[in-house]
Design a protein around this motif. Structure first.
Motif, PDB file in Angstrom:
ATOM      1  N   MET B   1       5.090   7.842 -15.422  1.00  0.00           N
ATOM      2  CA  MET B   1       4.546   6.276 -15.896  1.00  0.00           C
ATOM      3  C   MET B   1       4.320   5.485 -14.554  1.00  0.00           C
ATOM      4  O   MET B   1       4.486   5.893 -13.756  1.00  0.00           O
ATOM      5  N   GLN B   2       3.009   4.920 -14.802  1.00  0.00           N
ATOM      6  CA  GLN B   2       2.588   4.187 -14.080  1.00  0.00           C
ATOM      7  C   GLN B   2       3.396   3.016 -13.503  1.00  0.00           C
ATOM      8  O   GLN B   2       3.826   2.081 -14.090  1.00  0.00           O
ATOM      9  N   SER B   3       3.676   2.848 -11.911  1.00  0.00           N
ATOM     10  CA  SER B   3       4.418   1.891 -11.539  1.00  0.00           C
ATOM     11  C   SER B   3       3.633   0.841 -10.882  1.00  0.00           C
ATOM     12  O   SER B   3       3.882  -0.355 -10.519  1.00  0.00           O
ATOM     13  N   HIS B   4       2.217   1.201 -10.355  1.00  0.00           N
ATOM     14  CA  HIS B   4       1.399   0.010  -9.788  1.00  0.00           C
ATOM     15  C   HIS B   4      -0.061  -0.016 -10.559  1.00  0.00           C
ATOM     16  O   HIS B   4      -0.517   0.972 -11.061  1.00  0.00           O
ATOM     17  N   TYR B   5      -0.525  -1.214 -10.268  1.00  0.00           N
ATOM     18  CA  TYR B   5      -1.860  -1.277 -10.801  1.00  0.00           C
ATOM     19  C   TYR B   5      -2.795  -0.265  -9.991  1.00  0.00           C
ATOM     20  O   TYR B   5      -2.484   0.032  -8.923  1.00  0.00           O
ATOM     21  N   LEU B   6      -4.130  -0.164 -10.836  1.00  0.00           N
ATOM     22  CA  LEU B   6      -4.908   0.571  -9.879  1.00  0.00           C
ATOM     23  C   LEU B   6      -5.199  -0.105  -8.490  1.00  0.00           C
ATOM     24  O   LEU B   6      -5.244  -1.328  -8.221  1.00  0.00           O
ATOM     25  N   PRO B   7      -5.671   0.493  -7.667  1.00  0.00           N
ATOM     26  CA  PRO B   7      -5.851  -0.101  -6.191  1.00  0.00           C
ATOM     27  C   PRO B   7      -7.142  -1.307  -6.003  1.00  0.00           C
ATOM     28  O   PRO B   7      -7.781  -0.857  -6.806  1.00  0.00           O
ATOM     29  N   ALA B   8      -6.877  -2.339  -5.512  1.00  0.00           N
ATOM     30  CA  ALA B   8      -7.856  -3.161  -5.185  1.00  0.00           C
ATOM     31  C   ALA B   8      -8.117  -3.305  -3.591  1.00  0.00           C
ATOM     32  O   ALA B   8      -7.358  -2.820  -2.906  1.00  0.00           O
ATOM     33  N   SER B  23       2.419  -3.722  -7.271  1.00  0.00           N
ATOM     34  CA  SER B  23       3.431  -3.376  -8.241  1.00  0.00           C
ATOM     35  C   SER B  23       3.208  -3.908  -9.782  1.00  0.00           C
ATOM     36  O   SER B  23       3.014  -5.273  -9.747  1.00  0.00           O
ATOM     37  N   ILE B  24       3.560  -3.105 -10.853  1.00  0.00           N
ATOM     38  CA  ILE B  24       3.452  -3.717 -12.126  1.00  0.00           C
ATOM     39  C   ILE B  24       4.248  -4.925 -12.347  1.00  0.00           C
ATOM     40  O   ILE B  24       4.195  -6.007 -12.663  1.00  0.00           O
ATOM     41  N   LEU B  25       5.552  -4.370 -11.779  1.00  0.00           N
ATOM     42  CA  LEU B  25       6.821  -5.257 -12.126  1.00  0.00           C
ATOM     43  C   LEU B  25       7.111  -6.273 -10.720  1.00  0.00           C
ATOM     44  O   LEU B  25       6.476  -5.730  -9.620  1.00  0.00           O
ATOM     45  N   ASP B  26       7.419  -7.395 -10.809  1.00  0.00           N
ATOM     46  CA  ASP B  26       7.734  -8.185  -9.689  1.00  0.00           C
ATOM     47  C   ASP B  26       8.574  -7.250  -8.423  1.00  0.00           C
ATOM     48  O   ASP B  26       9.565  -6.779  -8.775  1.00  0.00           O
ATOM     49  N   PRO B  27       7.771  -7.348  -7.252  1.00  0.00           N
ATOM     50  CA  PRO B  27       8.510  -6.323  -6.339  1.00  0.00           C
ATOM     51  C   PRO B  27       9.470  -7.099  -5.223  1.00  0.00           C
ATOM     52  O   PRO B  27       9.451  -8.338  -5.229  1.00  0.00           O
ATOM     53  N   SER B  28      10.272  -6.330  -4.664  1.00  0.00           N
ATOM     54  CA  SER B  28      11.225  -7.108  -3.774  1.00  0.00           C
ATOM     55  C   SER B  28      10.970  -6.330  -2.416  1.00  0.00           C
ATOM     56  O   SER B  28      11.679  -6.741  -1.319  1.00  0.00           O
ATOM     57  N   ALA B  29       9.950  -5.655  -2.291  1.00  0.00           N
ATOM     58  CA  ALA B  29       9.539  -5.140  -0.989  1.00  0.00           C
ATOM     59  C   ALA B  29       8.206  -4.761  -0.830  1.00  0.00           C
ATOM     60  O   ALA B  29       7.233  -4.569  -1.853  1.00  0.00           O
ATOM     61  N   LEU B  30       7.699  -4.886   0.238  1.00  0.00           N
ATOM     62  CA  LEU B  30       6.313  -4.717   0.751  1.00  0.00           C
ATOM     63  C   LEU B  30       6.116  -3.344   1.732  1.00  0.00           C
ATOM     64  O   LEU B  30       6.927  -3.429   2.610  1.00  0.00           O
ATOM     65  N   VAL B  31       5.285  -2.221   1.576  1.00  0.00           N
ATOM     66  CA  VAL B  31       5.417  -1.109   2.385  1.00  0.00           C
ATOM     67  C   VAL B  31       3.921  -1.510   3.018  1.00  0.00           C
ATOM     68  O   VAL B  31       2.915  -1.252   2.220  1.00  0.00           O
ATOM     69  N   ILE B  32       3.680  -1.330   4.406  1.00  0.00           N
ATOM     70  CA  ILE B  32       2.209  -1.226   4.960  1.00  0.00           C
ATOM     71  C   ILE B  32       2.274  -0.054   5.765  1.00  0.00           C
ATOM     72  O   ILE B  32       3.179   0.444   6.644  1.00  0.00           O
ATOM     73  N   GLN B  54       3.664   6.634  -8.746  1.00  0.00           N
ATOM     74  CA  GLN B  54       4.557   7.045  -9.659  1.00  0.00           C
ATOM     75  C   GLN B  54       6.018   7.038  -9.442  1.00  0.00           C
ATOM     76  O   GLN B  54       6.797   7.989  -9.622  1.00  0.00           O
ATOM     77  N   THR B  55       6.499   5.958  -9.022  1.00  0.00           N
ATOM     78  CA  THR B  55       7.665   5.759  -8.524  1.00  0.00           C
ATOM     79  C   THR B  55       8.393   4.475  -9.605  1.00  0.00           C
ATOM     80  O   THR B  55       9.224   3.796  -9.304  1.00  0.00           O
ATOM     81  N   SER B  56       7.962   4.401 -10.819  1.00  0.00           N
ATOM     82  CA  SER B  56       8.487   3.555 -11.832  1.00  0.00           C
ATOM     83  C   SER B  56       9.973   3.767 -12.090  1.00  0.00           C
ATOM     84  O   SER B  56      10.597   2.883 -12.346  1.00  0.00           O
ATOM     85  N   ASN B  57      10.627   4.986 -11.849  1.00  0.00           N
ATOM     86  CA  ASN B  57      11.935   4.967 -11.829  1.00  0.00           C
ATOM     87  C   ASN B  57      12.834   4.732 -10.740  1.00  0.00           C
ATOM     88  O   ASN B  57      13.919   4.559 -10.745  1.00  0.00           O
ATOM     89  N   VAL B 271       9.324  14.037   3.838  1.00  0.00           N
ATOM     90  CA  VAL B 271       8.624  13.198   4.527  1.00  0.00           C
ATOM     91  C   VAL B 271       8.443  11.696   3.305  1.00  0.00           C
ATOM     92  O   VAL B 271       8.386  10.592   4.012  1.00  0.00           O
ATOM     93  N   PHE B 272       8.307  12.085   2.180  1.00  0.00           N
ATOM     94  CA  PHE B 272       8.203  10.799   1.174  1.00  0.00           C
ATOM     95  C   PHE B 272       9.408  10.231   0.867  1.00  0.00           C
ATOM     96  O   PHE B 272       9.512   9.119   0.930  1.00  0.00           O
ATOM     97  N   GLN B 273      10.637  11.107   0.926  1.00  0.00           N
ATOM     98  CA  GLN B 273      11.765  10.603   0.871  1.00  0.00           C
ATOM     99  C   GLN B 273      12.309   9.480   2.163  1.00  0.00           C
ATOM    100  O   GLN B 273      12.968   8.573   1.962  1.00  0.00           O
ATOM    101  N   HIS B 274      11.919   9.888   3.167  1.00  0.00           N
ATOM    102  CA  HIS B 274      12.101   9.224   4.582  1.00  0.00           C
ATOM    103  C   HIS B 274      11.727   7.553   4.082  1.00  0.00           C
ATOM    104  O   HIS B 274      12.207   6.469   4.490  1.00  0.00           O
ATOM    105  N   VAL B 275      10.478   7.534   3.416  1.00  0.00           N
ATOM    106  CA  VAL B 275       9.927   6.282   3.199  1.00  0.00           C
ATOM    107  C   VAL B 275      10.555   5.638   2.148  1.00  0.00           C
ATOM    108  O   VAL B 275      11.119   4.216   2.422  1.00  0.00           O
ATOM    109  N   LEU B 276      10.929   6.222   0.858  1.00  0.00           N
ATOM    110  CA  LEU B 276      11.552   5.462  -0.208  1.00  0.00           C
ATOM    111  C   LEU B 276      12.929   5.215   0.266  1.00  0.00           C
ATOM    112  O   LEU B 276      13.510   3.990   0.149  1.00  0.00           O
TER     113      LEU B 276
END
Lengths: 379, 279
Positions: B1-8, B23-32, B54-57, B271-276
């Motif tokens: 399920m889509q967790s973010h809007y298409l990129p801008a 993020s489609i829902l109000d976020p509590s974090a920012l990743v740069i 794809q991190t809606s969960n 590698v992905f899990q380190h970030v999450l």
């Protein structure tokens, strides 16, 4: 106004609000403020429109015409992304159908001539035929959102300033900087075929003549300009883009129509590459391979790198060959022509299909001549 | 399920446009994400783009920015200054920047980031560290509270220096490519960036010395000066793997090299899990 299309609802529709948001994001990103120019184009007197949207082979494009042609290009690119968005189930067809200007523009005969004959963009054509109730059945897997994001992220590479500069050069533009230096396709060909010049362009030294014993100072000056540097950096990034595109389409073997549609979305540049520069780039890569071959590695690590280098050159050459061949082009074309029976377009595409992959150096002249003959006979 | 809007495209006065995934829902974090030598946001983090959306969960909702800058010719400290300006501008009022880029139907009402995660690769680590250090040092009159919410995840960081020929090679490609070695042999590289990143360069020495001063002077934690996690590649040939001031011991990623250390293939990839996990 074009015929109002029938709305087909697929079984893998995204949530309505998400689909609407996706459409809006694509519209902002790809069409944006060009919408006004597209609207002007659609309403323009047909003969003026015909002149503005002519083939550049007939007469050079003037500065005042560029904004309109850019707007047409953006519309066509946007249409392609909409078709891919529908194919990947990130959009809803009913939402796309609501954009009246889009459908009027896609159905406009002069615009059609532009994007279906002069500069064929088959993915936009695949969207156009939906207005007639037809559609390509991509048989996409349910969750293809990630495929769409991968395809979109490739667009981020190709729109970078350096890559755009390189693509403009191969698209027959002459780049000019504020100091009056120019750089064109001829300069690029000279540069790519000489590893010393190429290296000097990528990493220009303070003194353009330093360490350039095998080349004339004039040649080095050409390659050491910021334009040369930017163009060659753009070329390297474009090769990276090709490898990423190859990875993406290769991962879609189980979905050949979607695979082919993604190839076609970038097909203009691939066609240009094979028609204009394929042989030059292949020869340039061979030159670089020979250059590497003359090095004498002193350590085992360097020997390993040399071996990896040859493998990498071979891989890059292979990717160039595959992407400029008809391997990924054919599927969508065959399906499109099966549905539409469009003989006019079929004829043009069969002309283009004669263009051979990049290893053949003589293709440029032949392809242009063939296209010019076709255009003069069809006008 | 889509967790973010298409990129801008996030365009600012400071740098090339960055790609923004809201993020489609109000976020509590920012990743740069900040790329390295000669890289690009799309080339360095190709799979993060798709995996993150794809991190809606995932319980933590976040916005993601793929920051873009010139990692070929521009001096490291200049890139850091641009990044500092970007961060300061963006984080002063994130919602004001994002609102025009959100789709009209978005229900998002705010951007209250409780966590600012900076994920950097290679040269990106130097750029990020210098930017944060300068913000902390020179904003004493009007402190930036978000500094205390930052975390740094550094993949194959170049903060202890890099090997010149290998930098040239890395500049040319995000994969193992041949021209770098070729250029290294011909000694044709002449960009200030290369000397900035030689081990013990003035740029790196001052970065380390100033970081040490900050860490020693702060009794409380200073998350902007100490990495949350450092990841090294087993087959590293470009940067010098060595401890930087008070960073924790690095995690070694087996079977990976400088380029592949930040490229997860699946969502279960460590590698992905380190970030999450750092969120």
């Amino acid at each position: 106004m074009s015929k109002r299309p029938k709305v087909h609802t697929g079984s893998h529709q995204p949530a309505e609000s998400i689909a609407l948001s996706n459409l809006e994001m694509l519209q902002i990103r790809f069409l944006g403020d060009a919408r006004q120019r597209v609207s002007e184009l659609v309403r323009m007197d047909p003969s003026a429109k015909l002149d503005i949207l002519r083939s550049h082979l007939v007469r050079s494009i003037e500065a005042a015409e560029i904004p309109y042609r850019d707007a047409a290009d953006r519309l066509i690119e946007f249409a392609g992304w909409l078709e891919l968005g529908l194919a990947c189930n990130v959009l809803r067809l009913a939402h796309v159908f609501a954009d009246e200007l889009l459908w009027n523009a896609l159905a406009d005969p002069v615009l059609r001539r532009y994007y279906e004959l002069f500069y064929p963009q088959l993915v936009a054509s695949a969207l156009r035929i939906r207005a007639t109730g037809e559609a390509i059945n991509y048989e996409t897997l349910v969750d293809a959102h990630h495929v769409f994001i991968r395809a979109l992220s490739l667009d981020e590479v190709i729109t970078r300033k350096t890559v755009r500069g390189f693509l403009r050069v191969i698209d027959d533009f002459v780049l000019e900087d504020q100091t009056g230096h120019t750089f064109d396709k001829g300069d690029f060909i000279t540069t790519i075929n000489n590893p010393d010049l190429f290296a000097a362009a990528l990493f220009p030294t303070q003194d353009p003549d330093a360490g350039q014993s095998s080349t004339t100072s004039q040649e080095v000056k050409v390659s050491a300009t910021p334009l040369a540097s930017r163009t060659c950096s753009g070329f390297i990034e474009f090769l990276q883009f090709l490898r990423s595109l190859h990875n993406l389409v290769r991962d879609l073997d189980a979905q050949p129509l979607l695979q082919s549609a993604i190839w076609h979305q970038y097909g203009y540049w691939l066609h240009l590459l094979s028609a204009q520069l394929g042989g030059v780039i292949a020869t340039g890569l061979d030159e670089l391979a020979s250059y590497v071959d003359t090095t004498d590695p002193s350590e085992s690590d360097e020997e390993a790198l040399k071996v990896a280098t040859f493998a990498d050159i071979a891989e890059t050459t292979h990717v160039l060959q595959v992407l400029t061949s008809s391997q990924y082009r054919a599927q969508l074309e065959a399906e499109f022509f099966r549905i539409t029976g469009d003989n006019e377009m079929k004829r043009l595409f069969s002309e283009l299909r004669h263009i051979r992959p990049v290893r053949s150096i003589d293709i440029s002249a032949g392809a242009d001549k063939s296209l010019q003959q076709y255009l003069s006979s069809s006008s | 399920m889509q967790s973010h809007y298409l990129p801008a495209k996030l365009t600012t006065n400071y740098v090339e446009p960055a790609m923004l995934y809201c993020s489609i829902l109000d976020p509590s974090a920012l990743v740069i994400f900040v790329h390295g030598f000669g890289g690009s946001a799309a080339g360095t983090w190709p799979d993060f783009h798709t995996l993150l959306t794809q991190t809606s969960n995932h319980p933590i909702k976040f916005d993601a920015i793929f920051y873009q800058y010139d990692g070929k010719f521009t001096q490291a400290n200049n890139s850091a200054a641009s990044f500092r300006n970007f961060l300061d501008h963006f984080l002063a009022n994130p919602f004001a920047v994002l609102k025009p880029l959100l789709p009209s139907g978005s229900n998002r009402t705010h951007c209250t980031y409780k966590r600012i995660l900076l994920v950097a690769h290679s040269l990106g680590a130097v750029v990020v560290r210098r930017a944060l250090l300068d913000i902390a040092t020179y904003s004493a009159a009007s402190p930036r509270p978000w500094l205390m919410d930052t975390r740094l995840v550094l993949f194959a960081p170049a903060h202890k220096g890099a090997f010149a020929a290998s930098i040239a090679q890395a500049i040319l490609s995000s994969s193992r490519w041949f021209l770098g070695q070729l250029l290294g042999r011909a000694a044709l590289y002449n960009t200030p960036l290369l000397s900035d990143l030689l081990p013990s360069s003035a740029v790196l020495r001052s970065l380390e010395d100033e970081t040490k001063e900050v860490v020693e002077s702060k009794k409380a934690s200073c998350p902007y000066a100490i990495a949350y996690q450092v990841i090294w590649a087993e087959h590293e040939k470009v940067v010098q793997n060595d401890k930087f001031v008070a960073d924790p011991p690095a995690t070694l990623e087996l079977g990976r090299d400088h380029m592949t250390v930040c490229k997860p293939k699946t969502s279960s990839d460590p590698v992905f899990q380190h970030v999450l996990h750092a969120l």
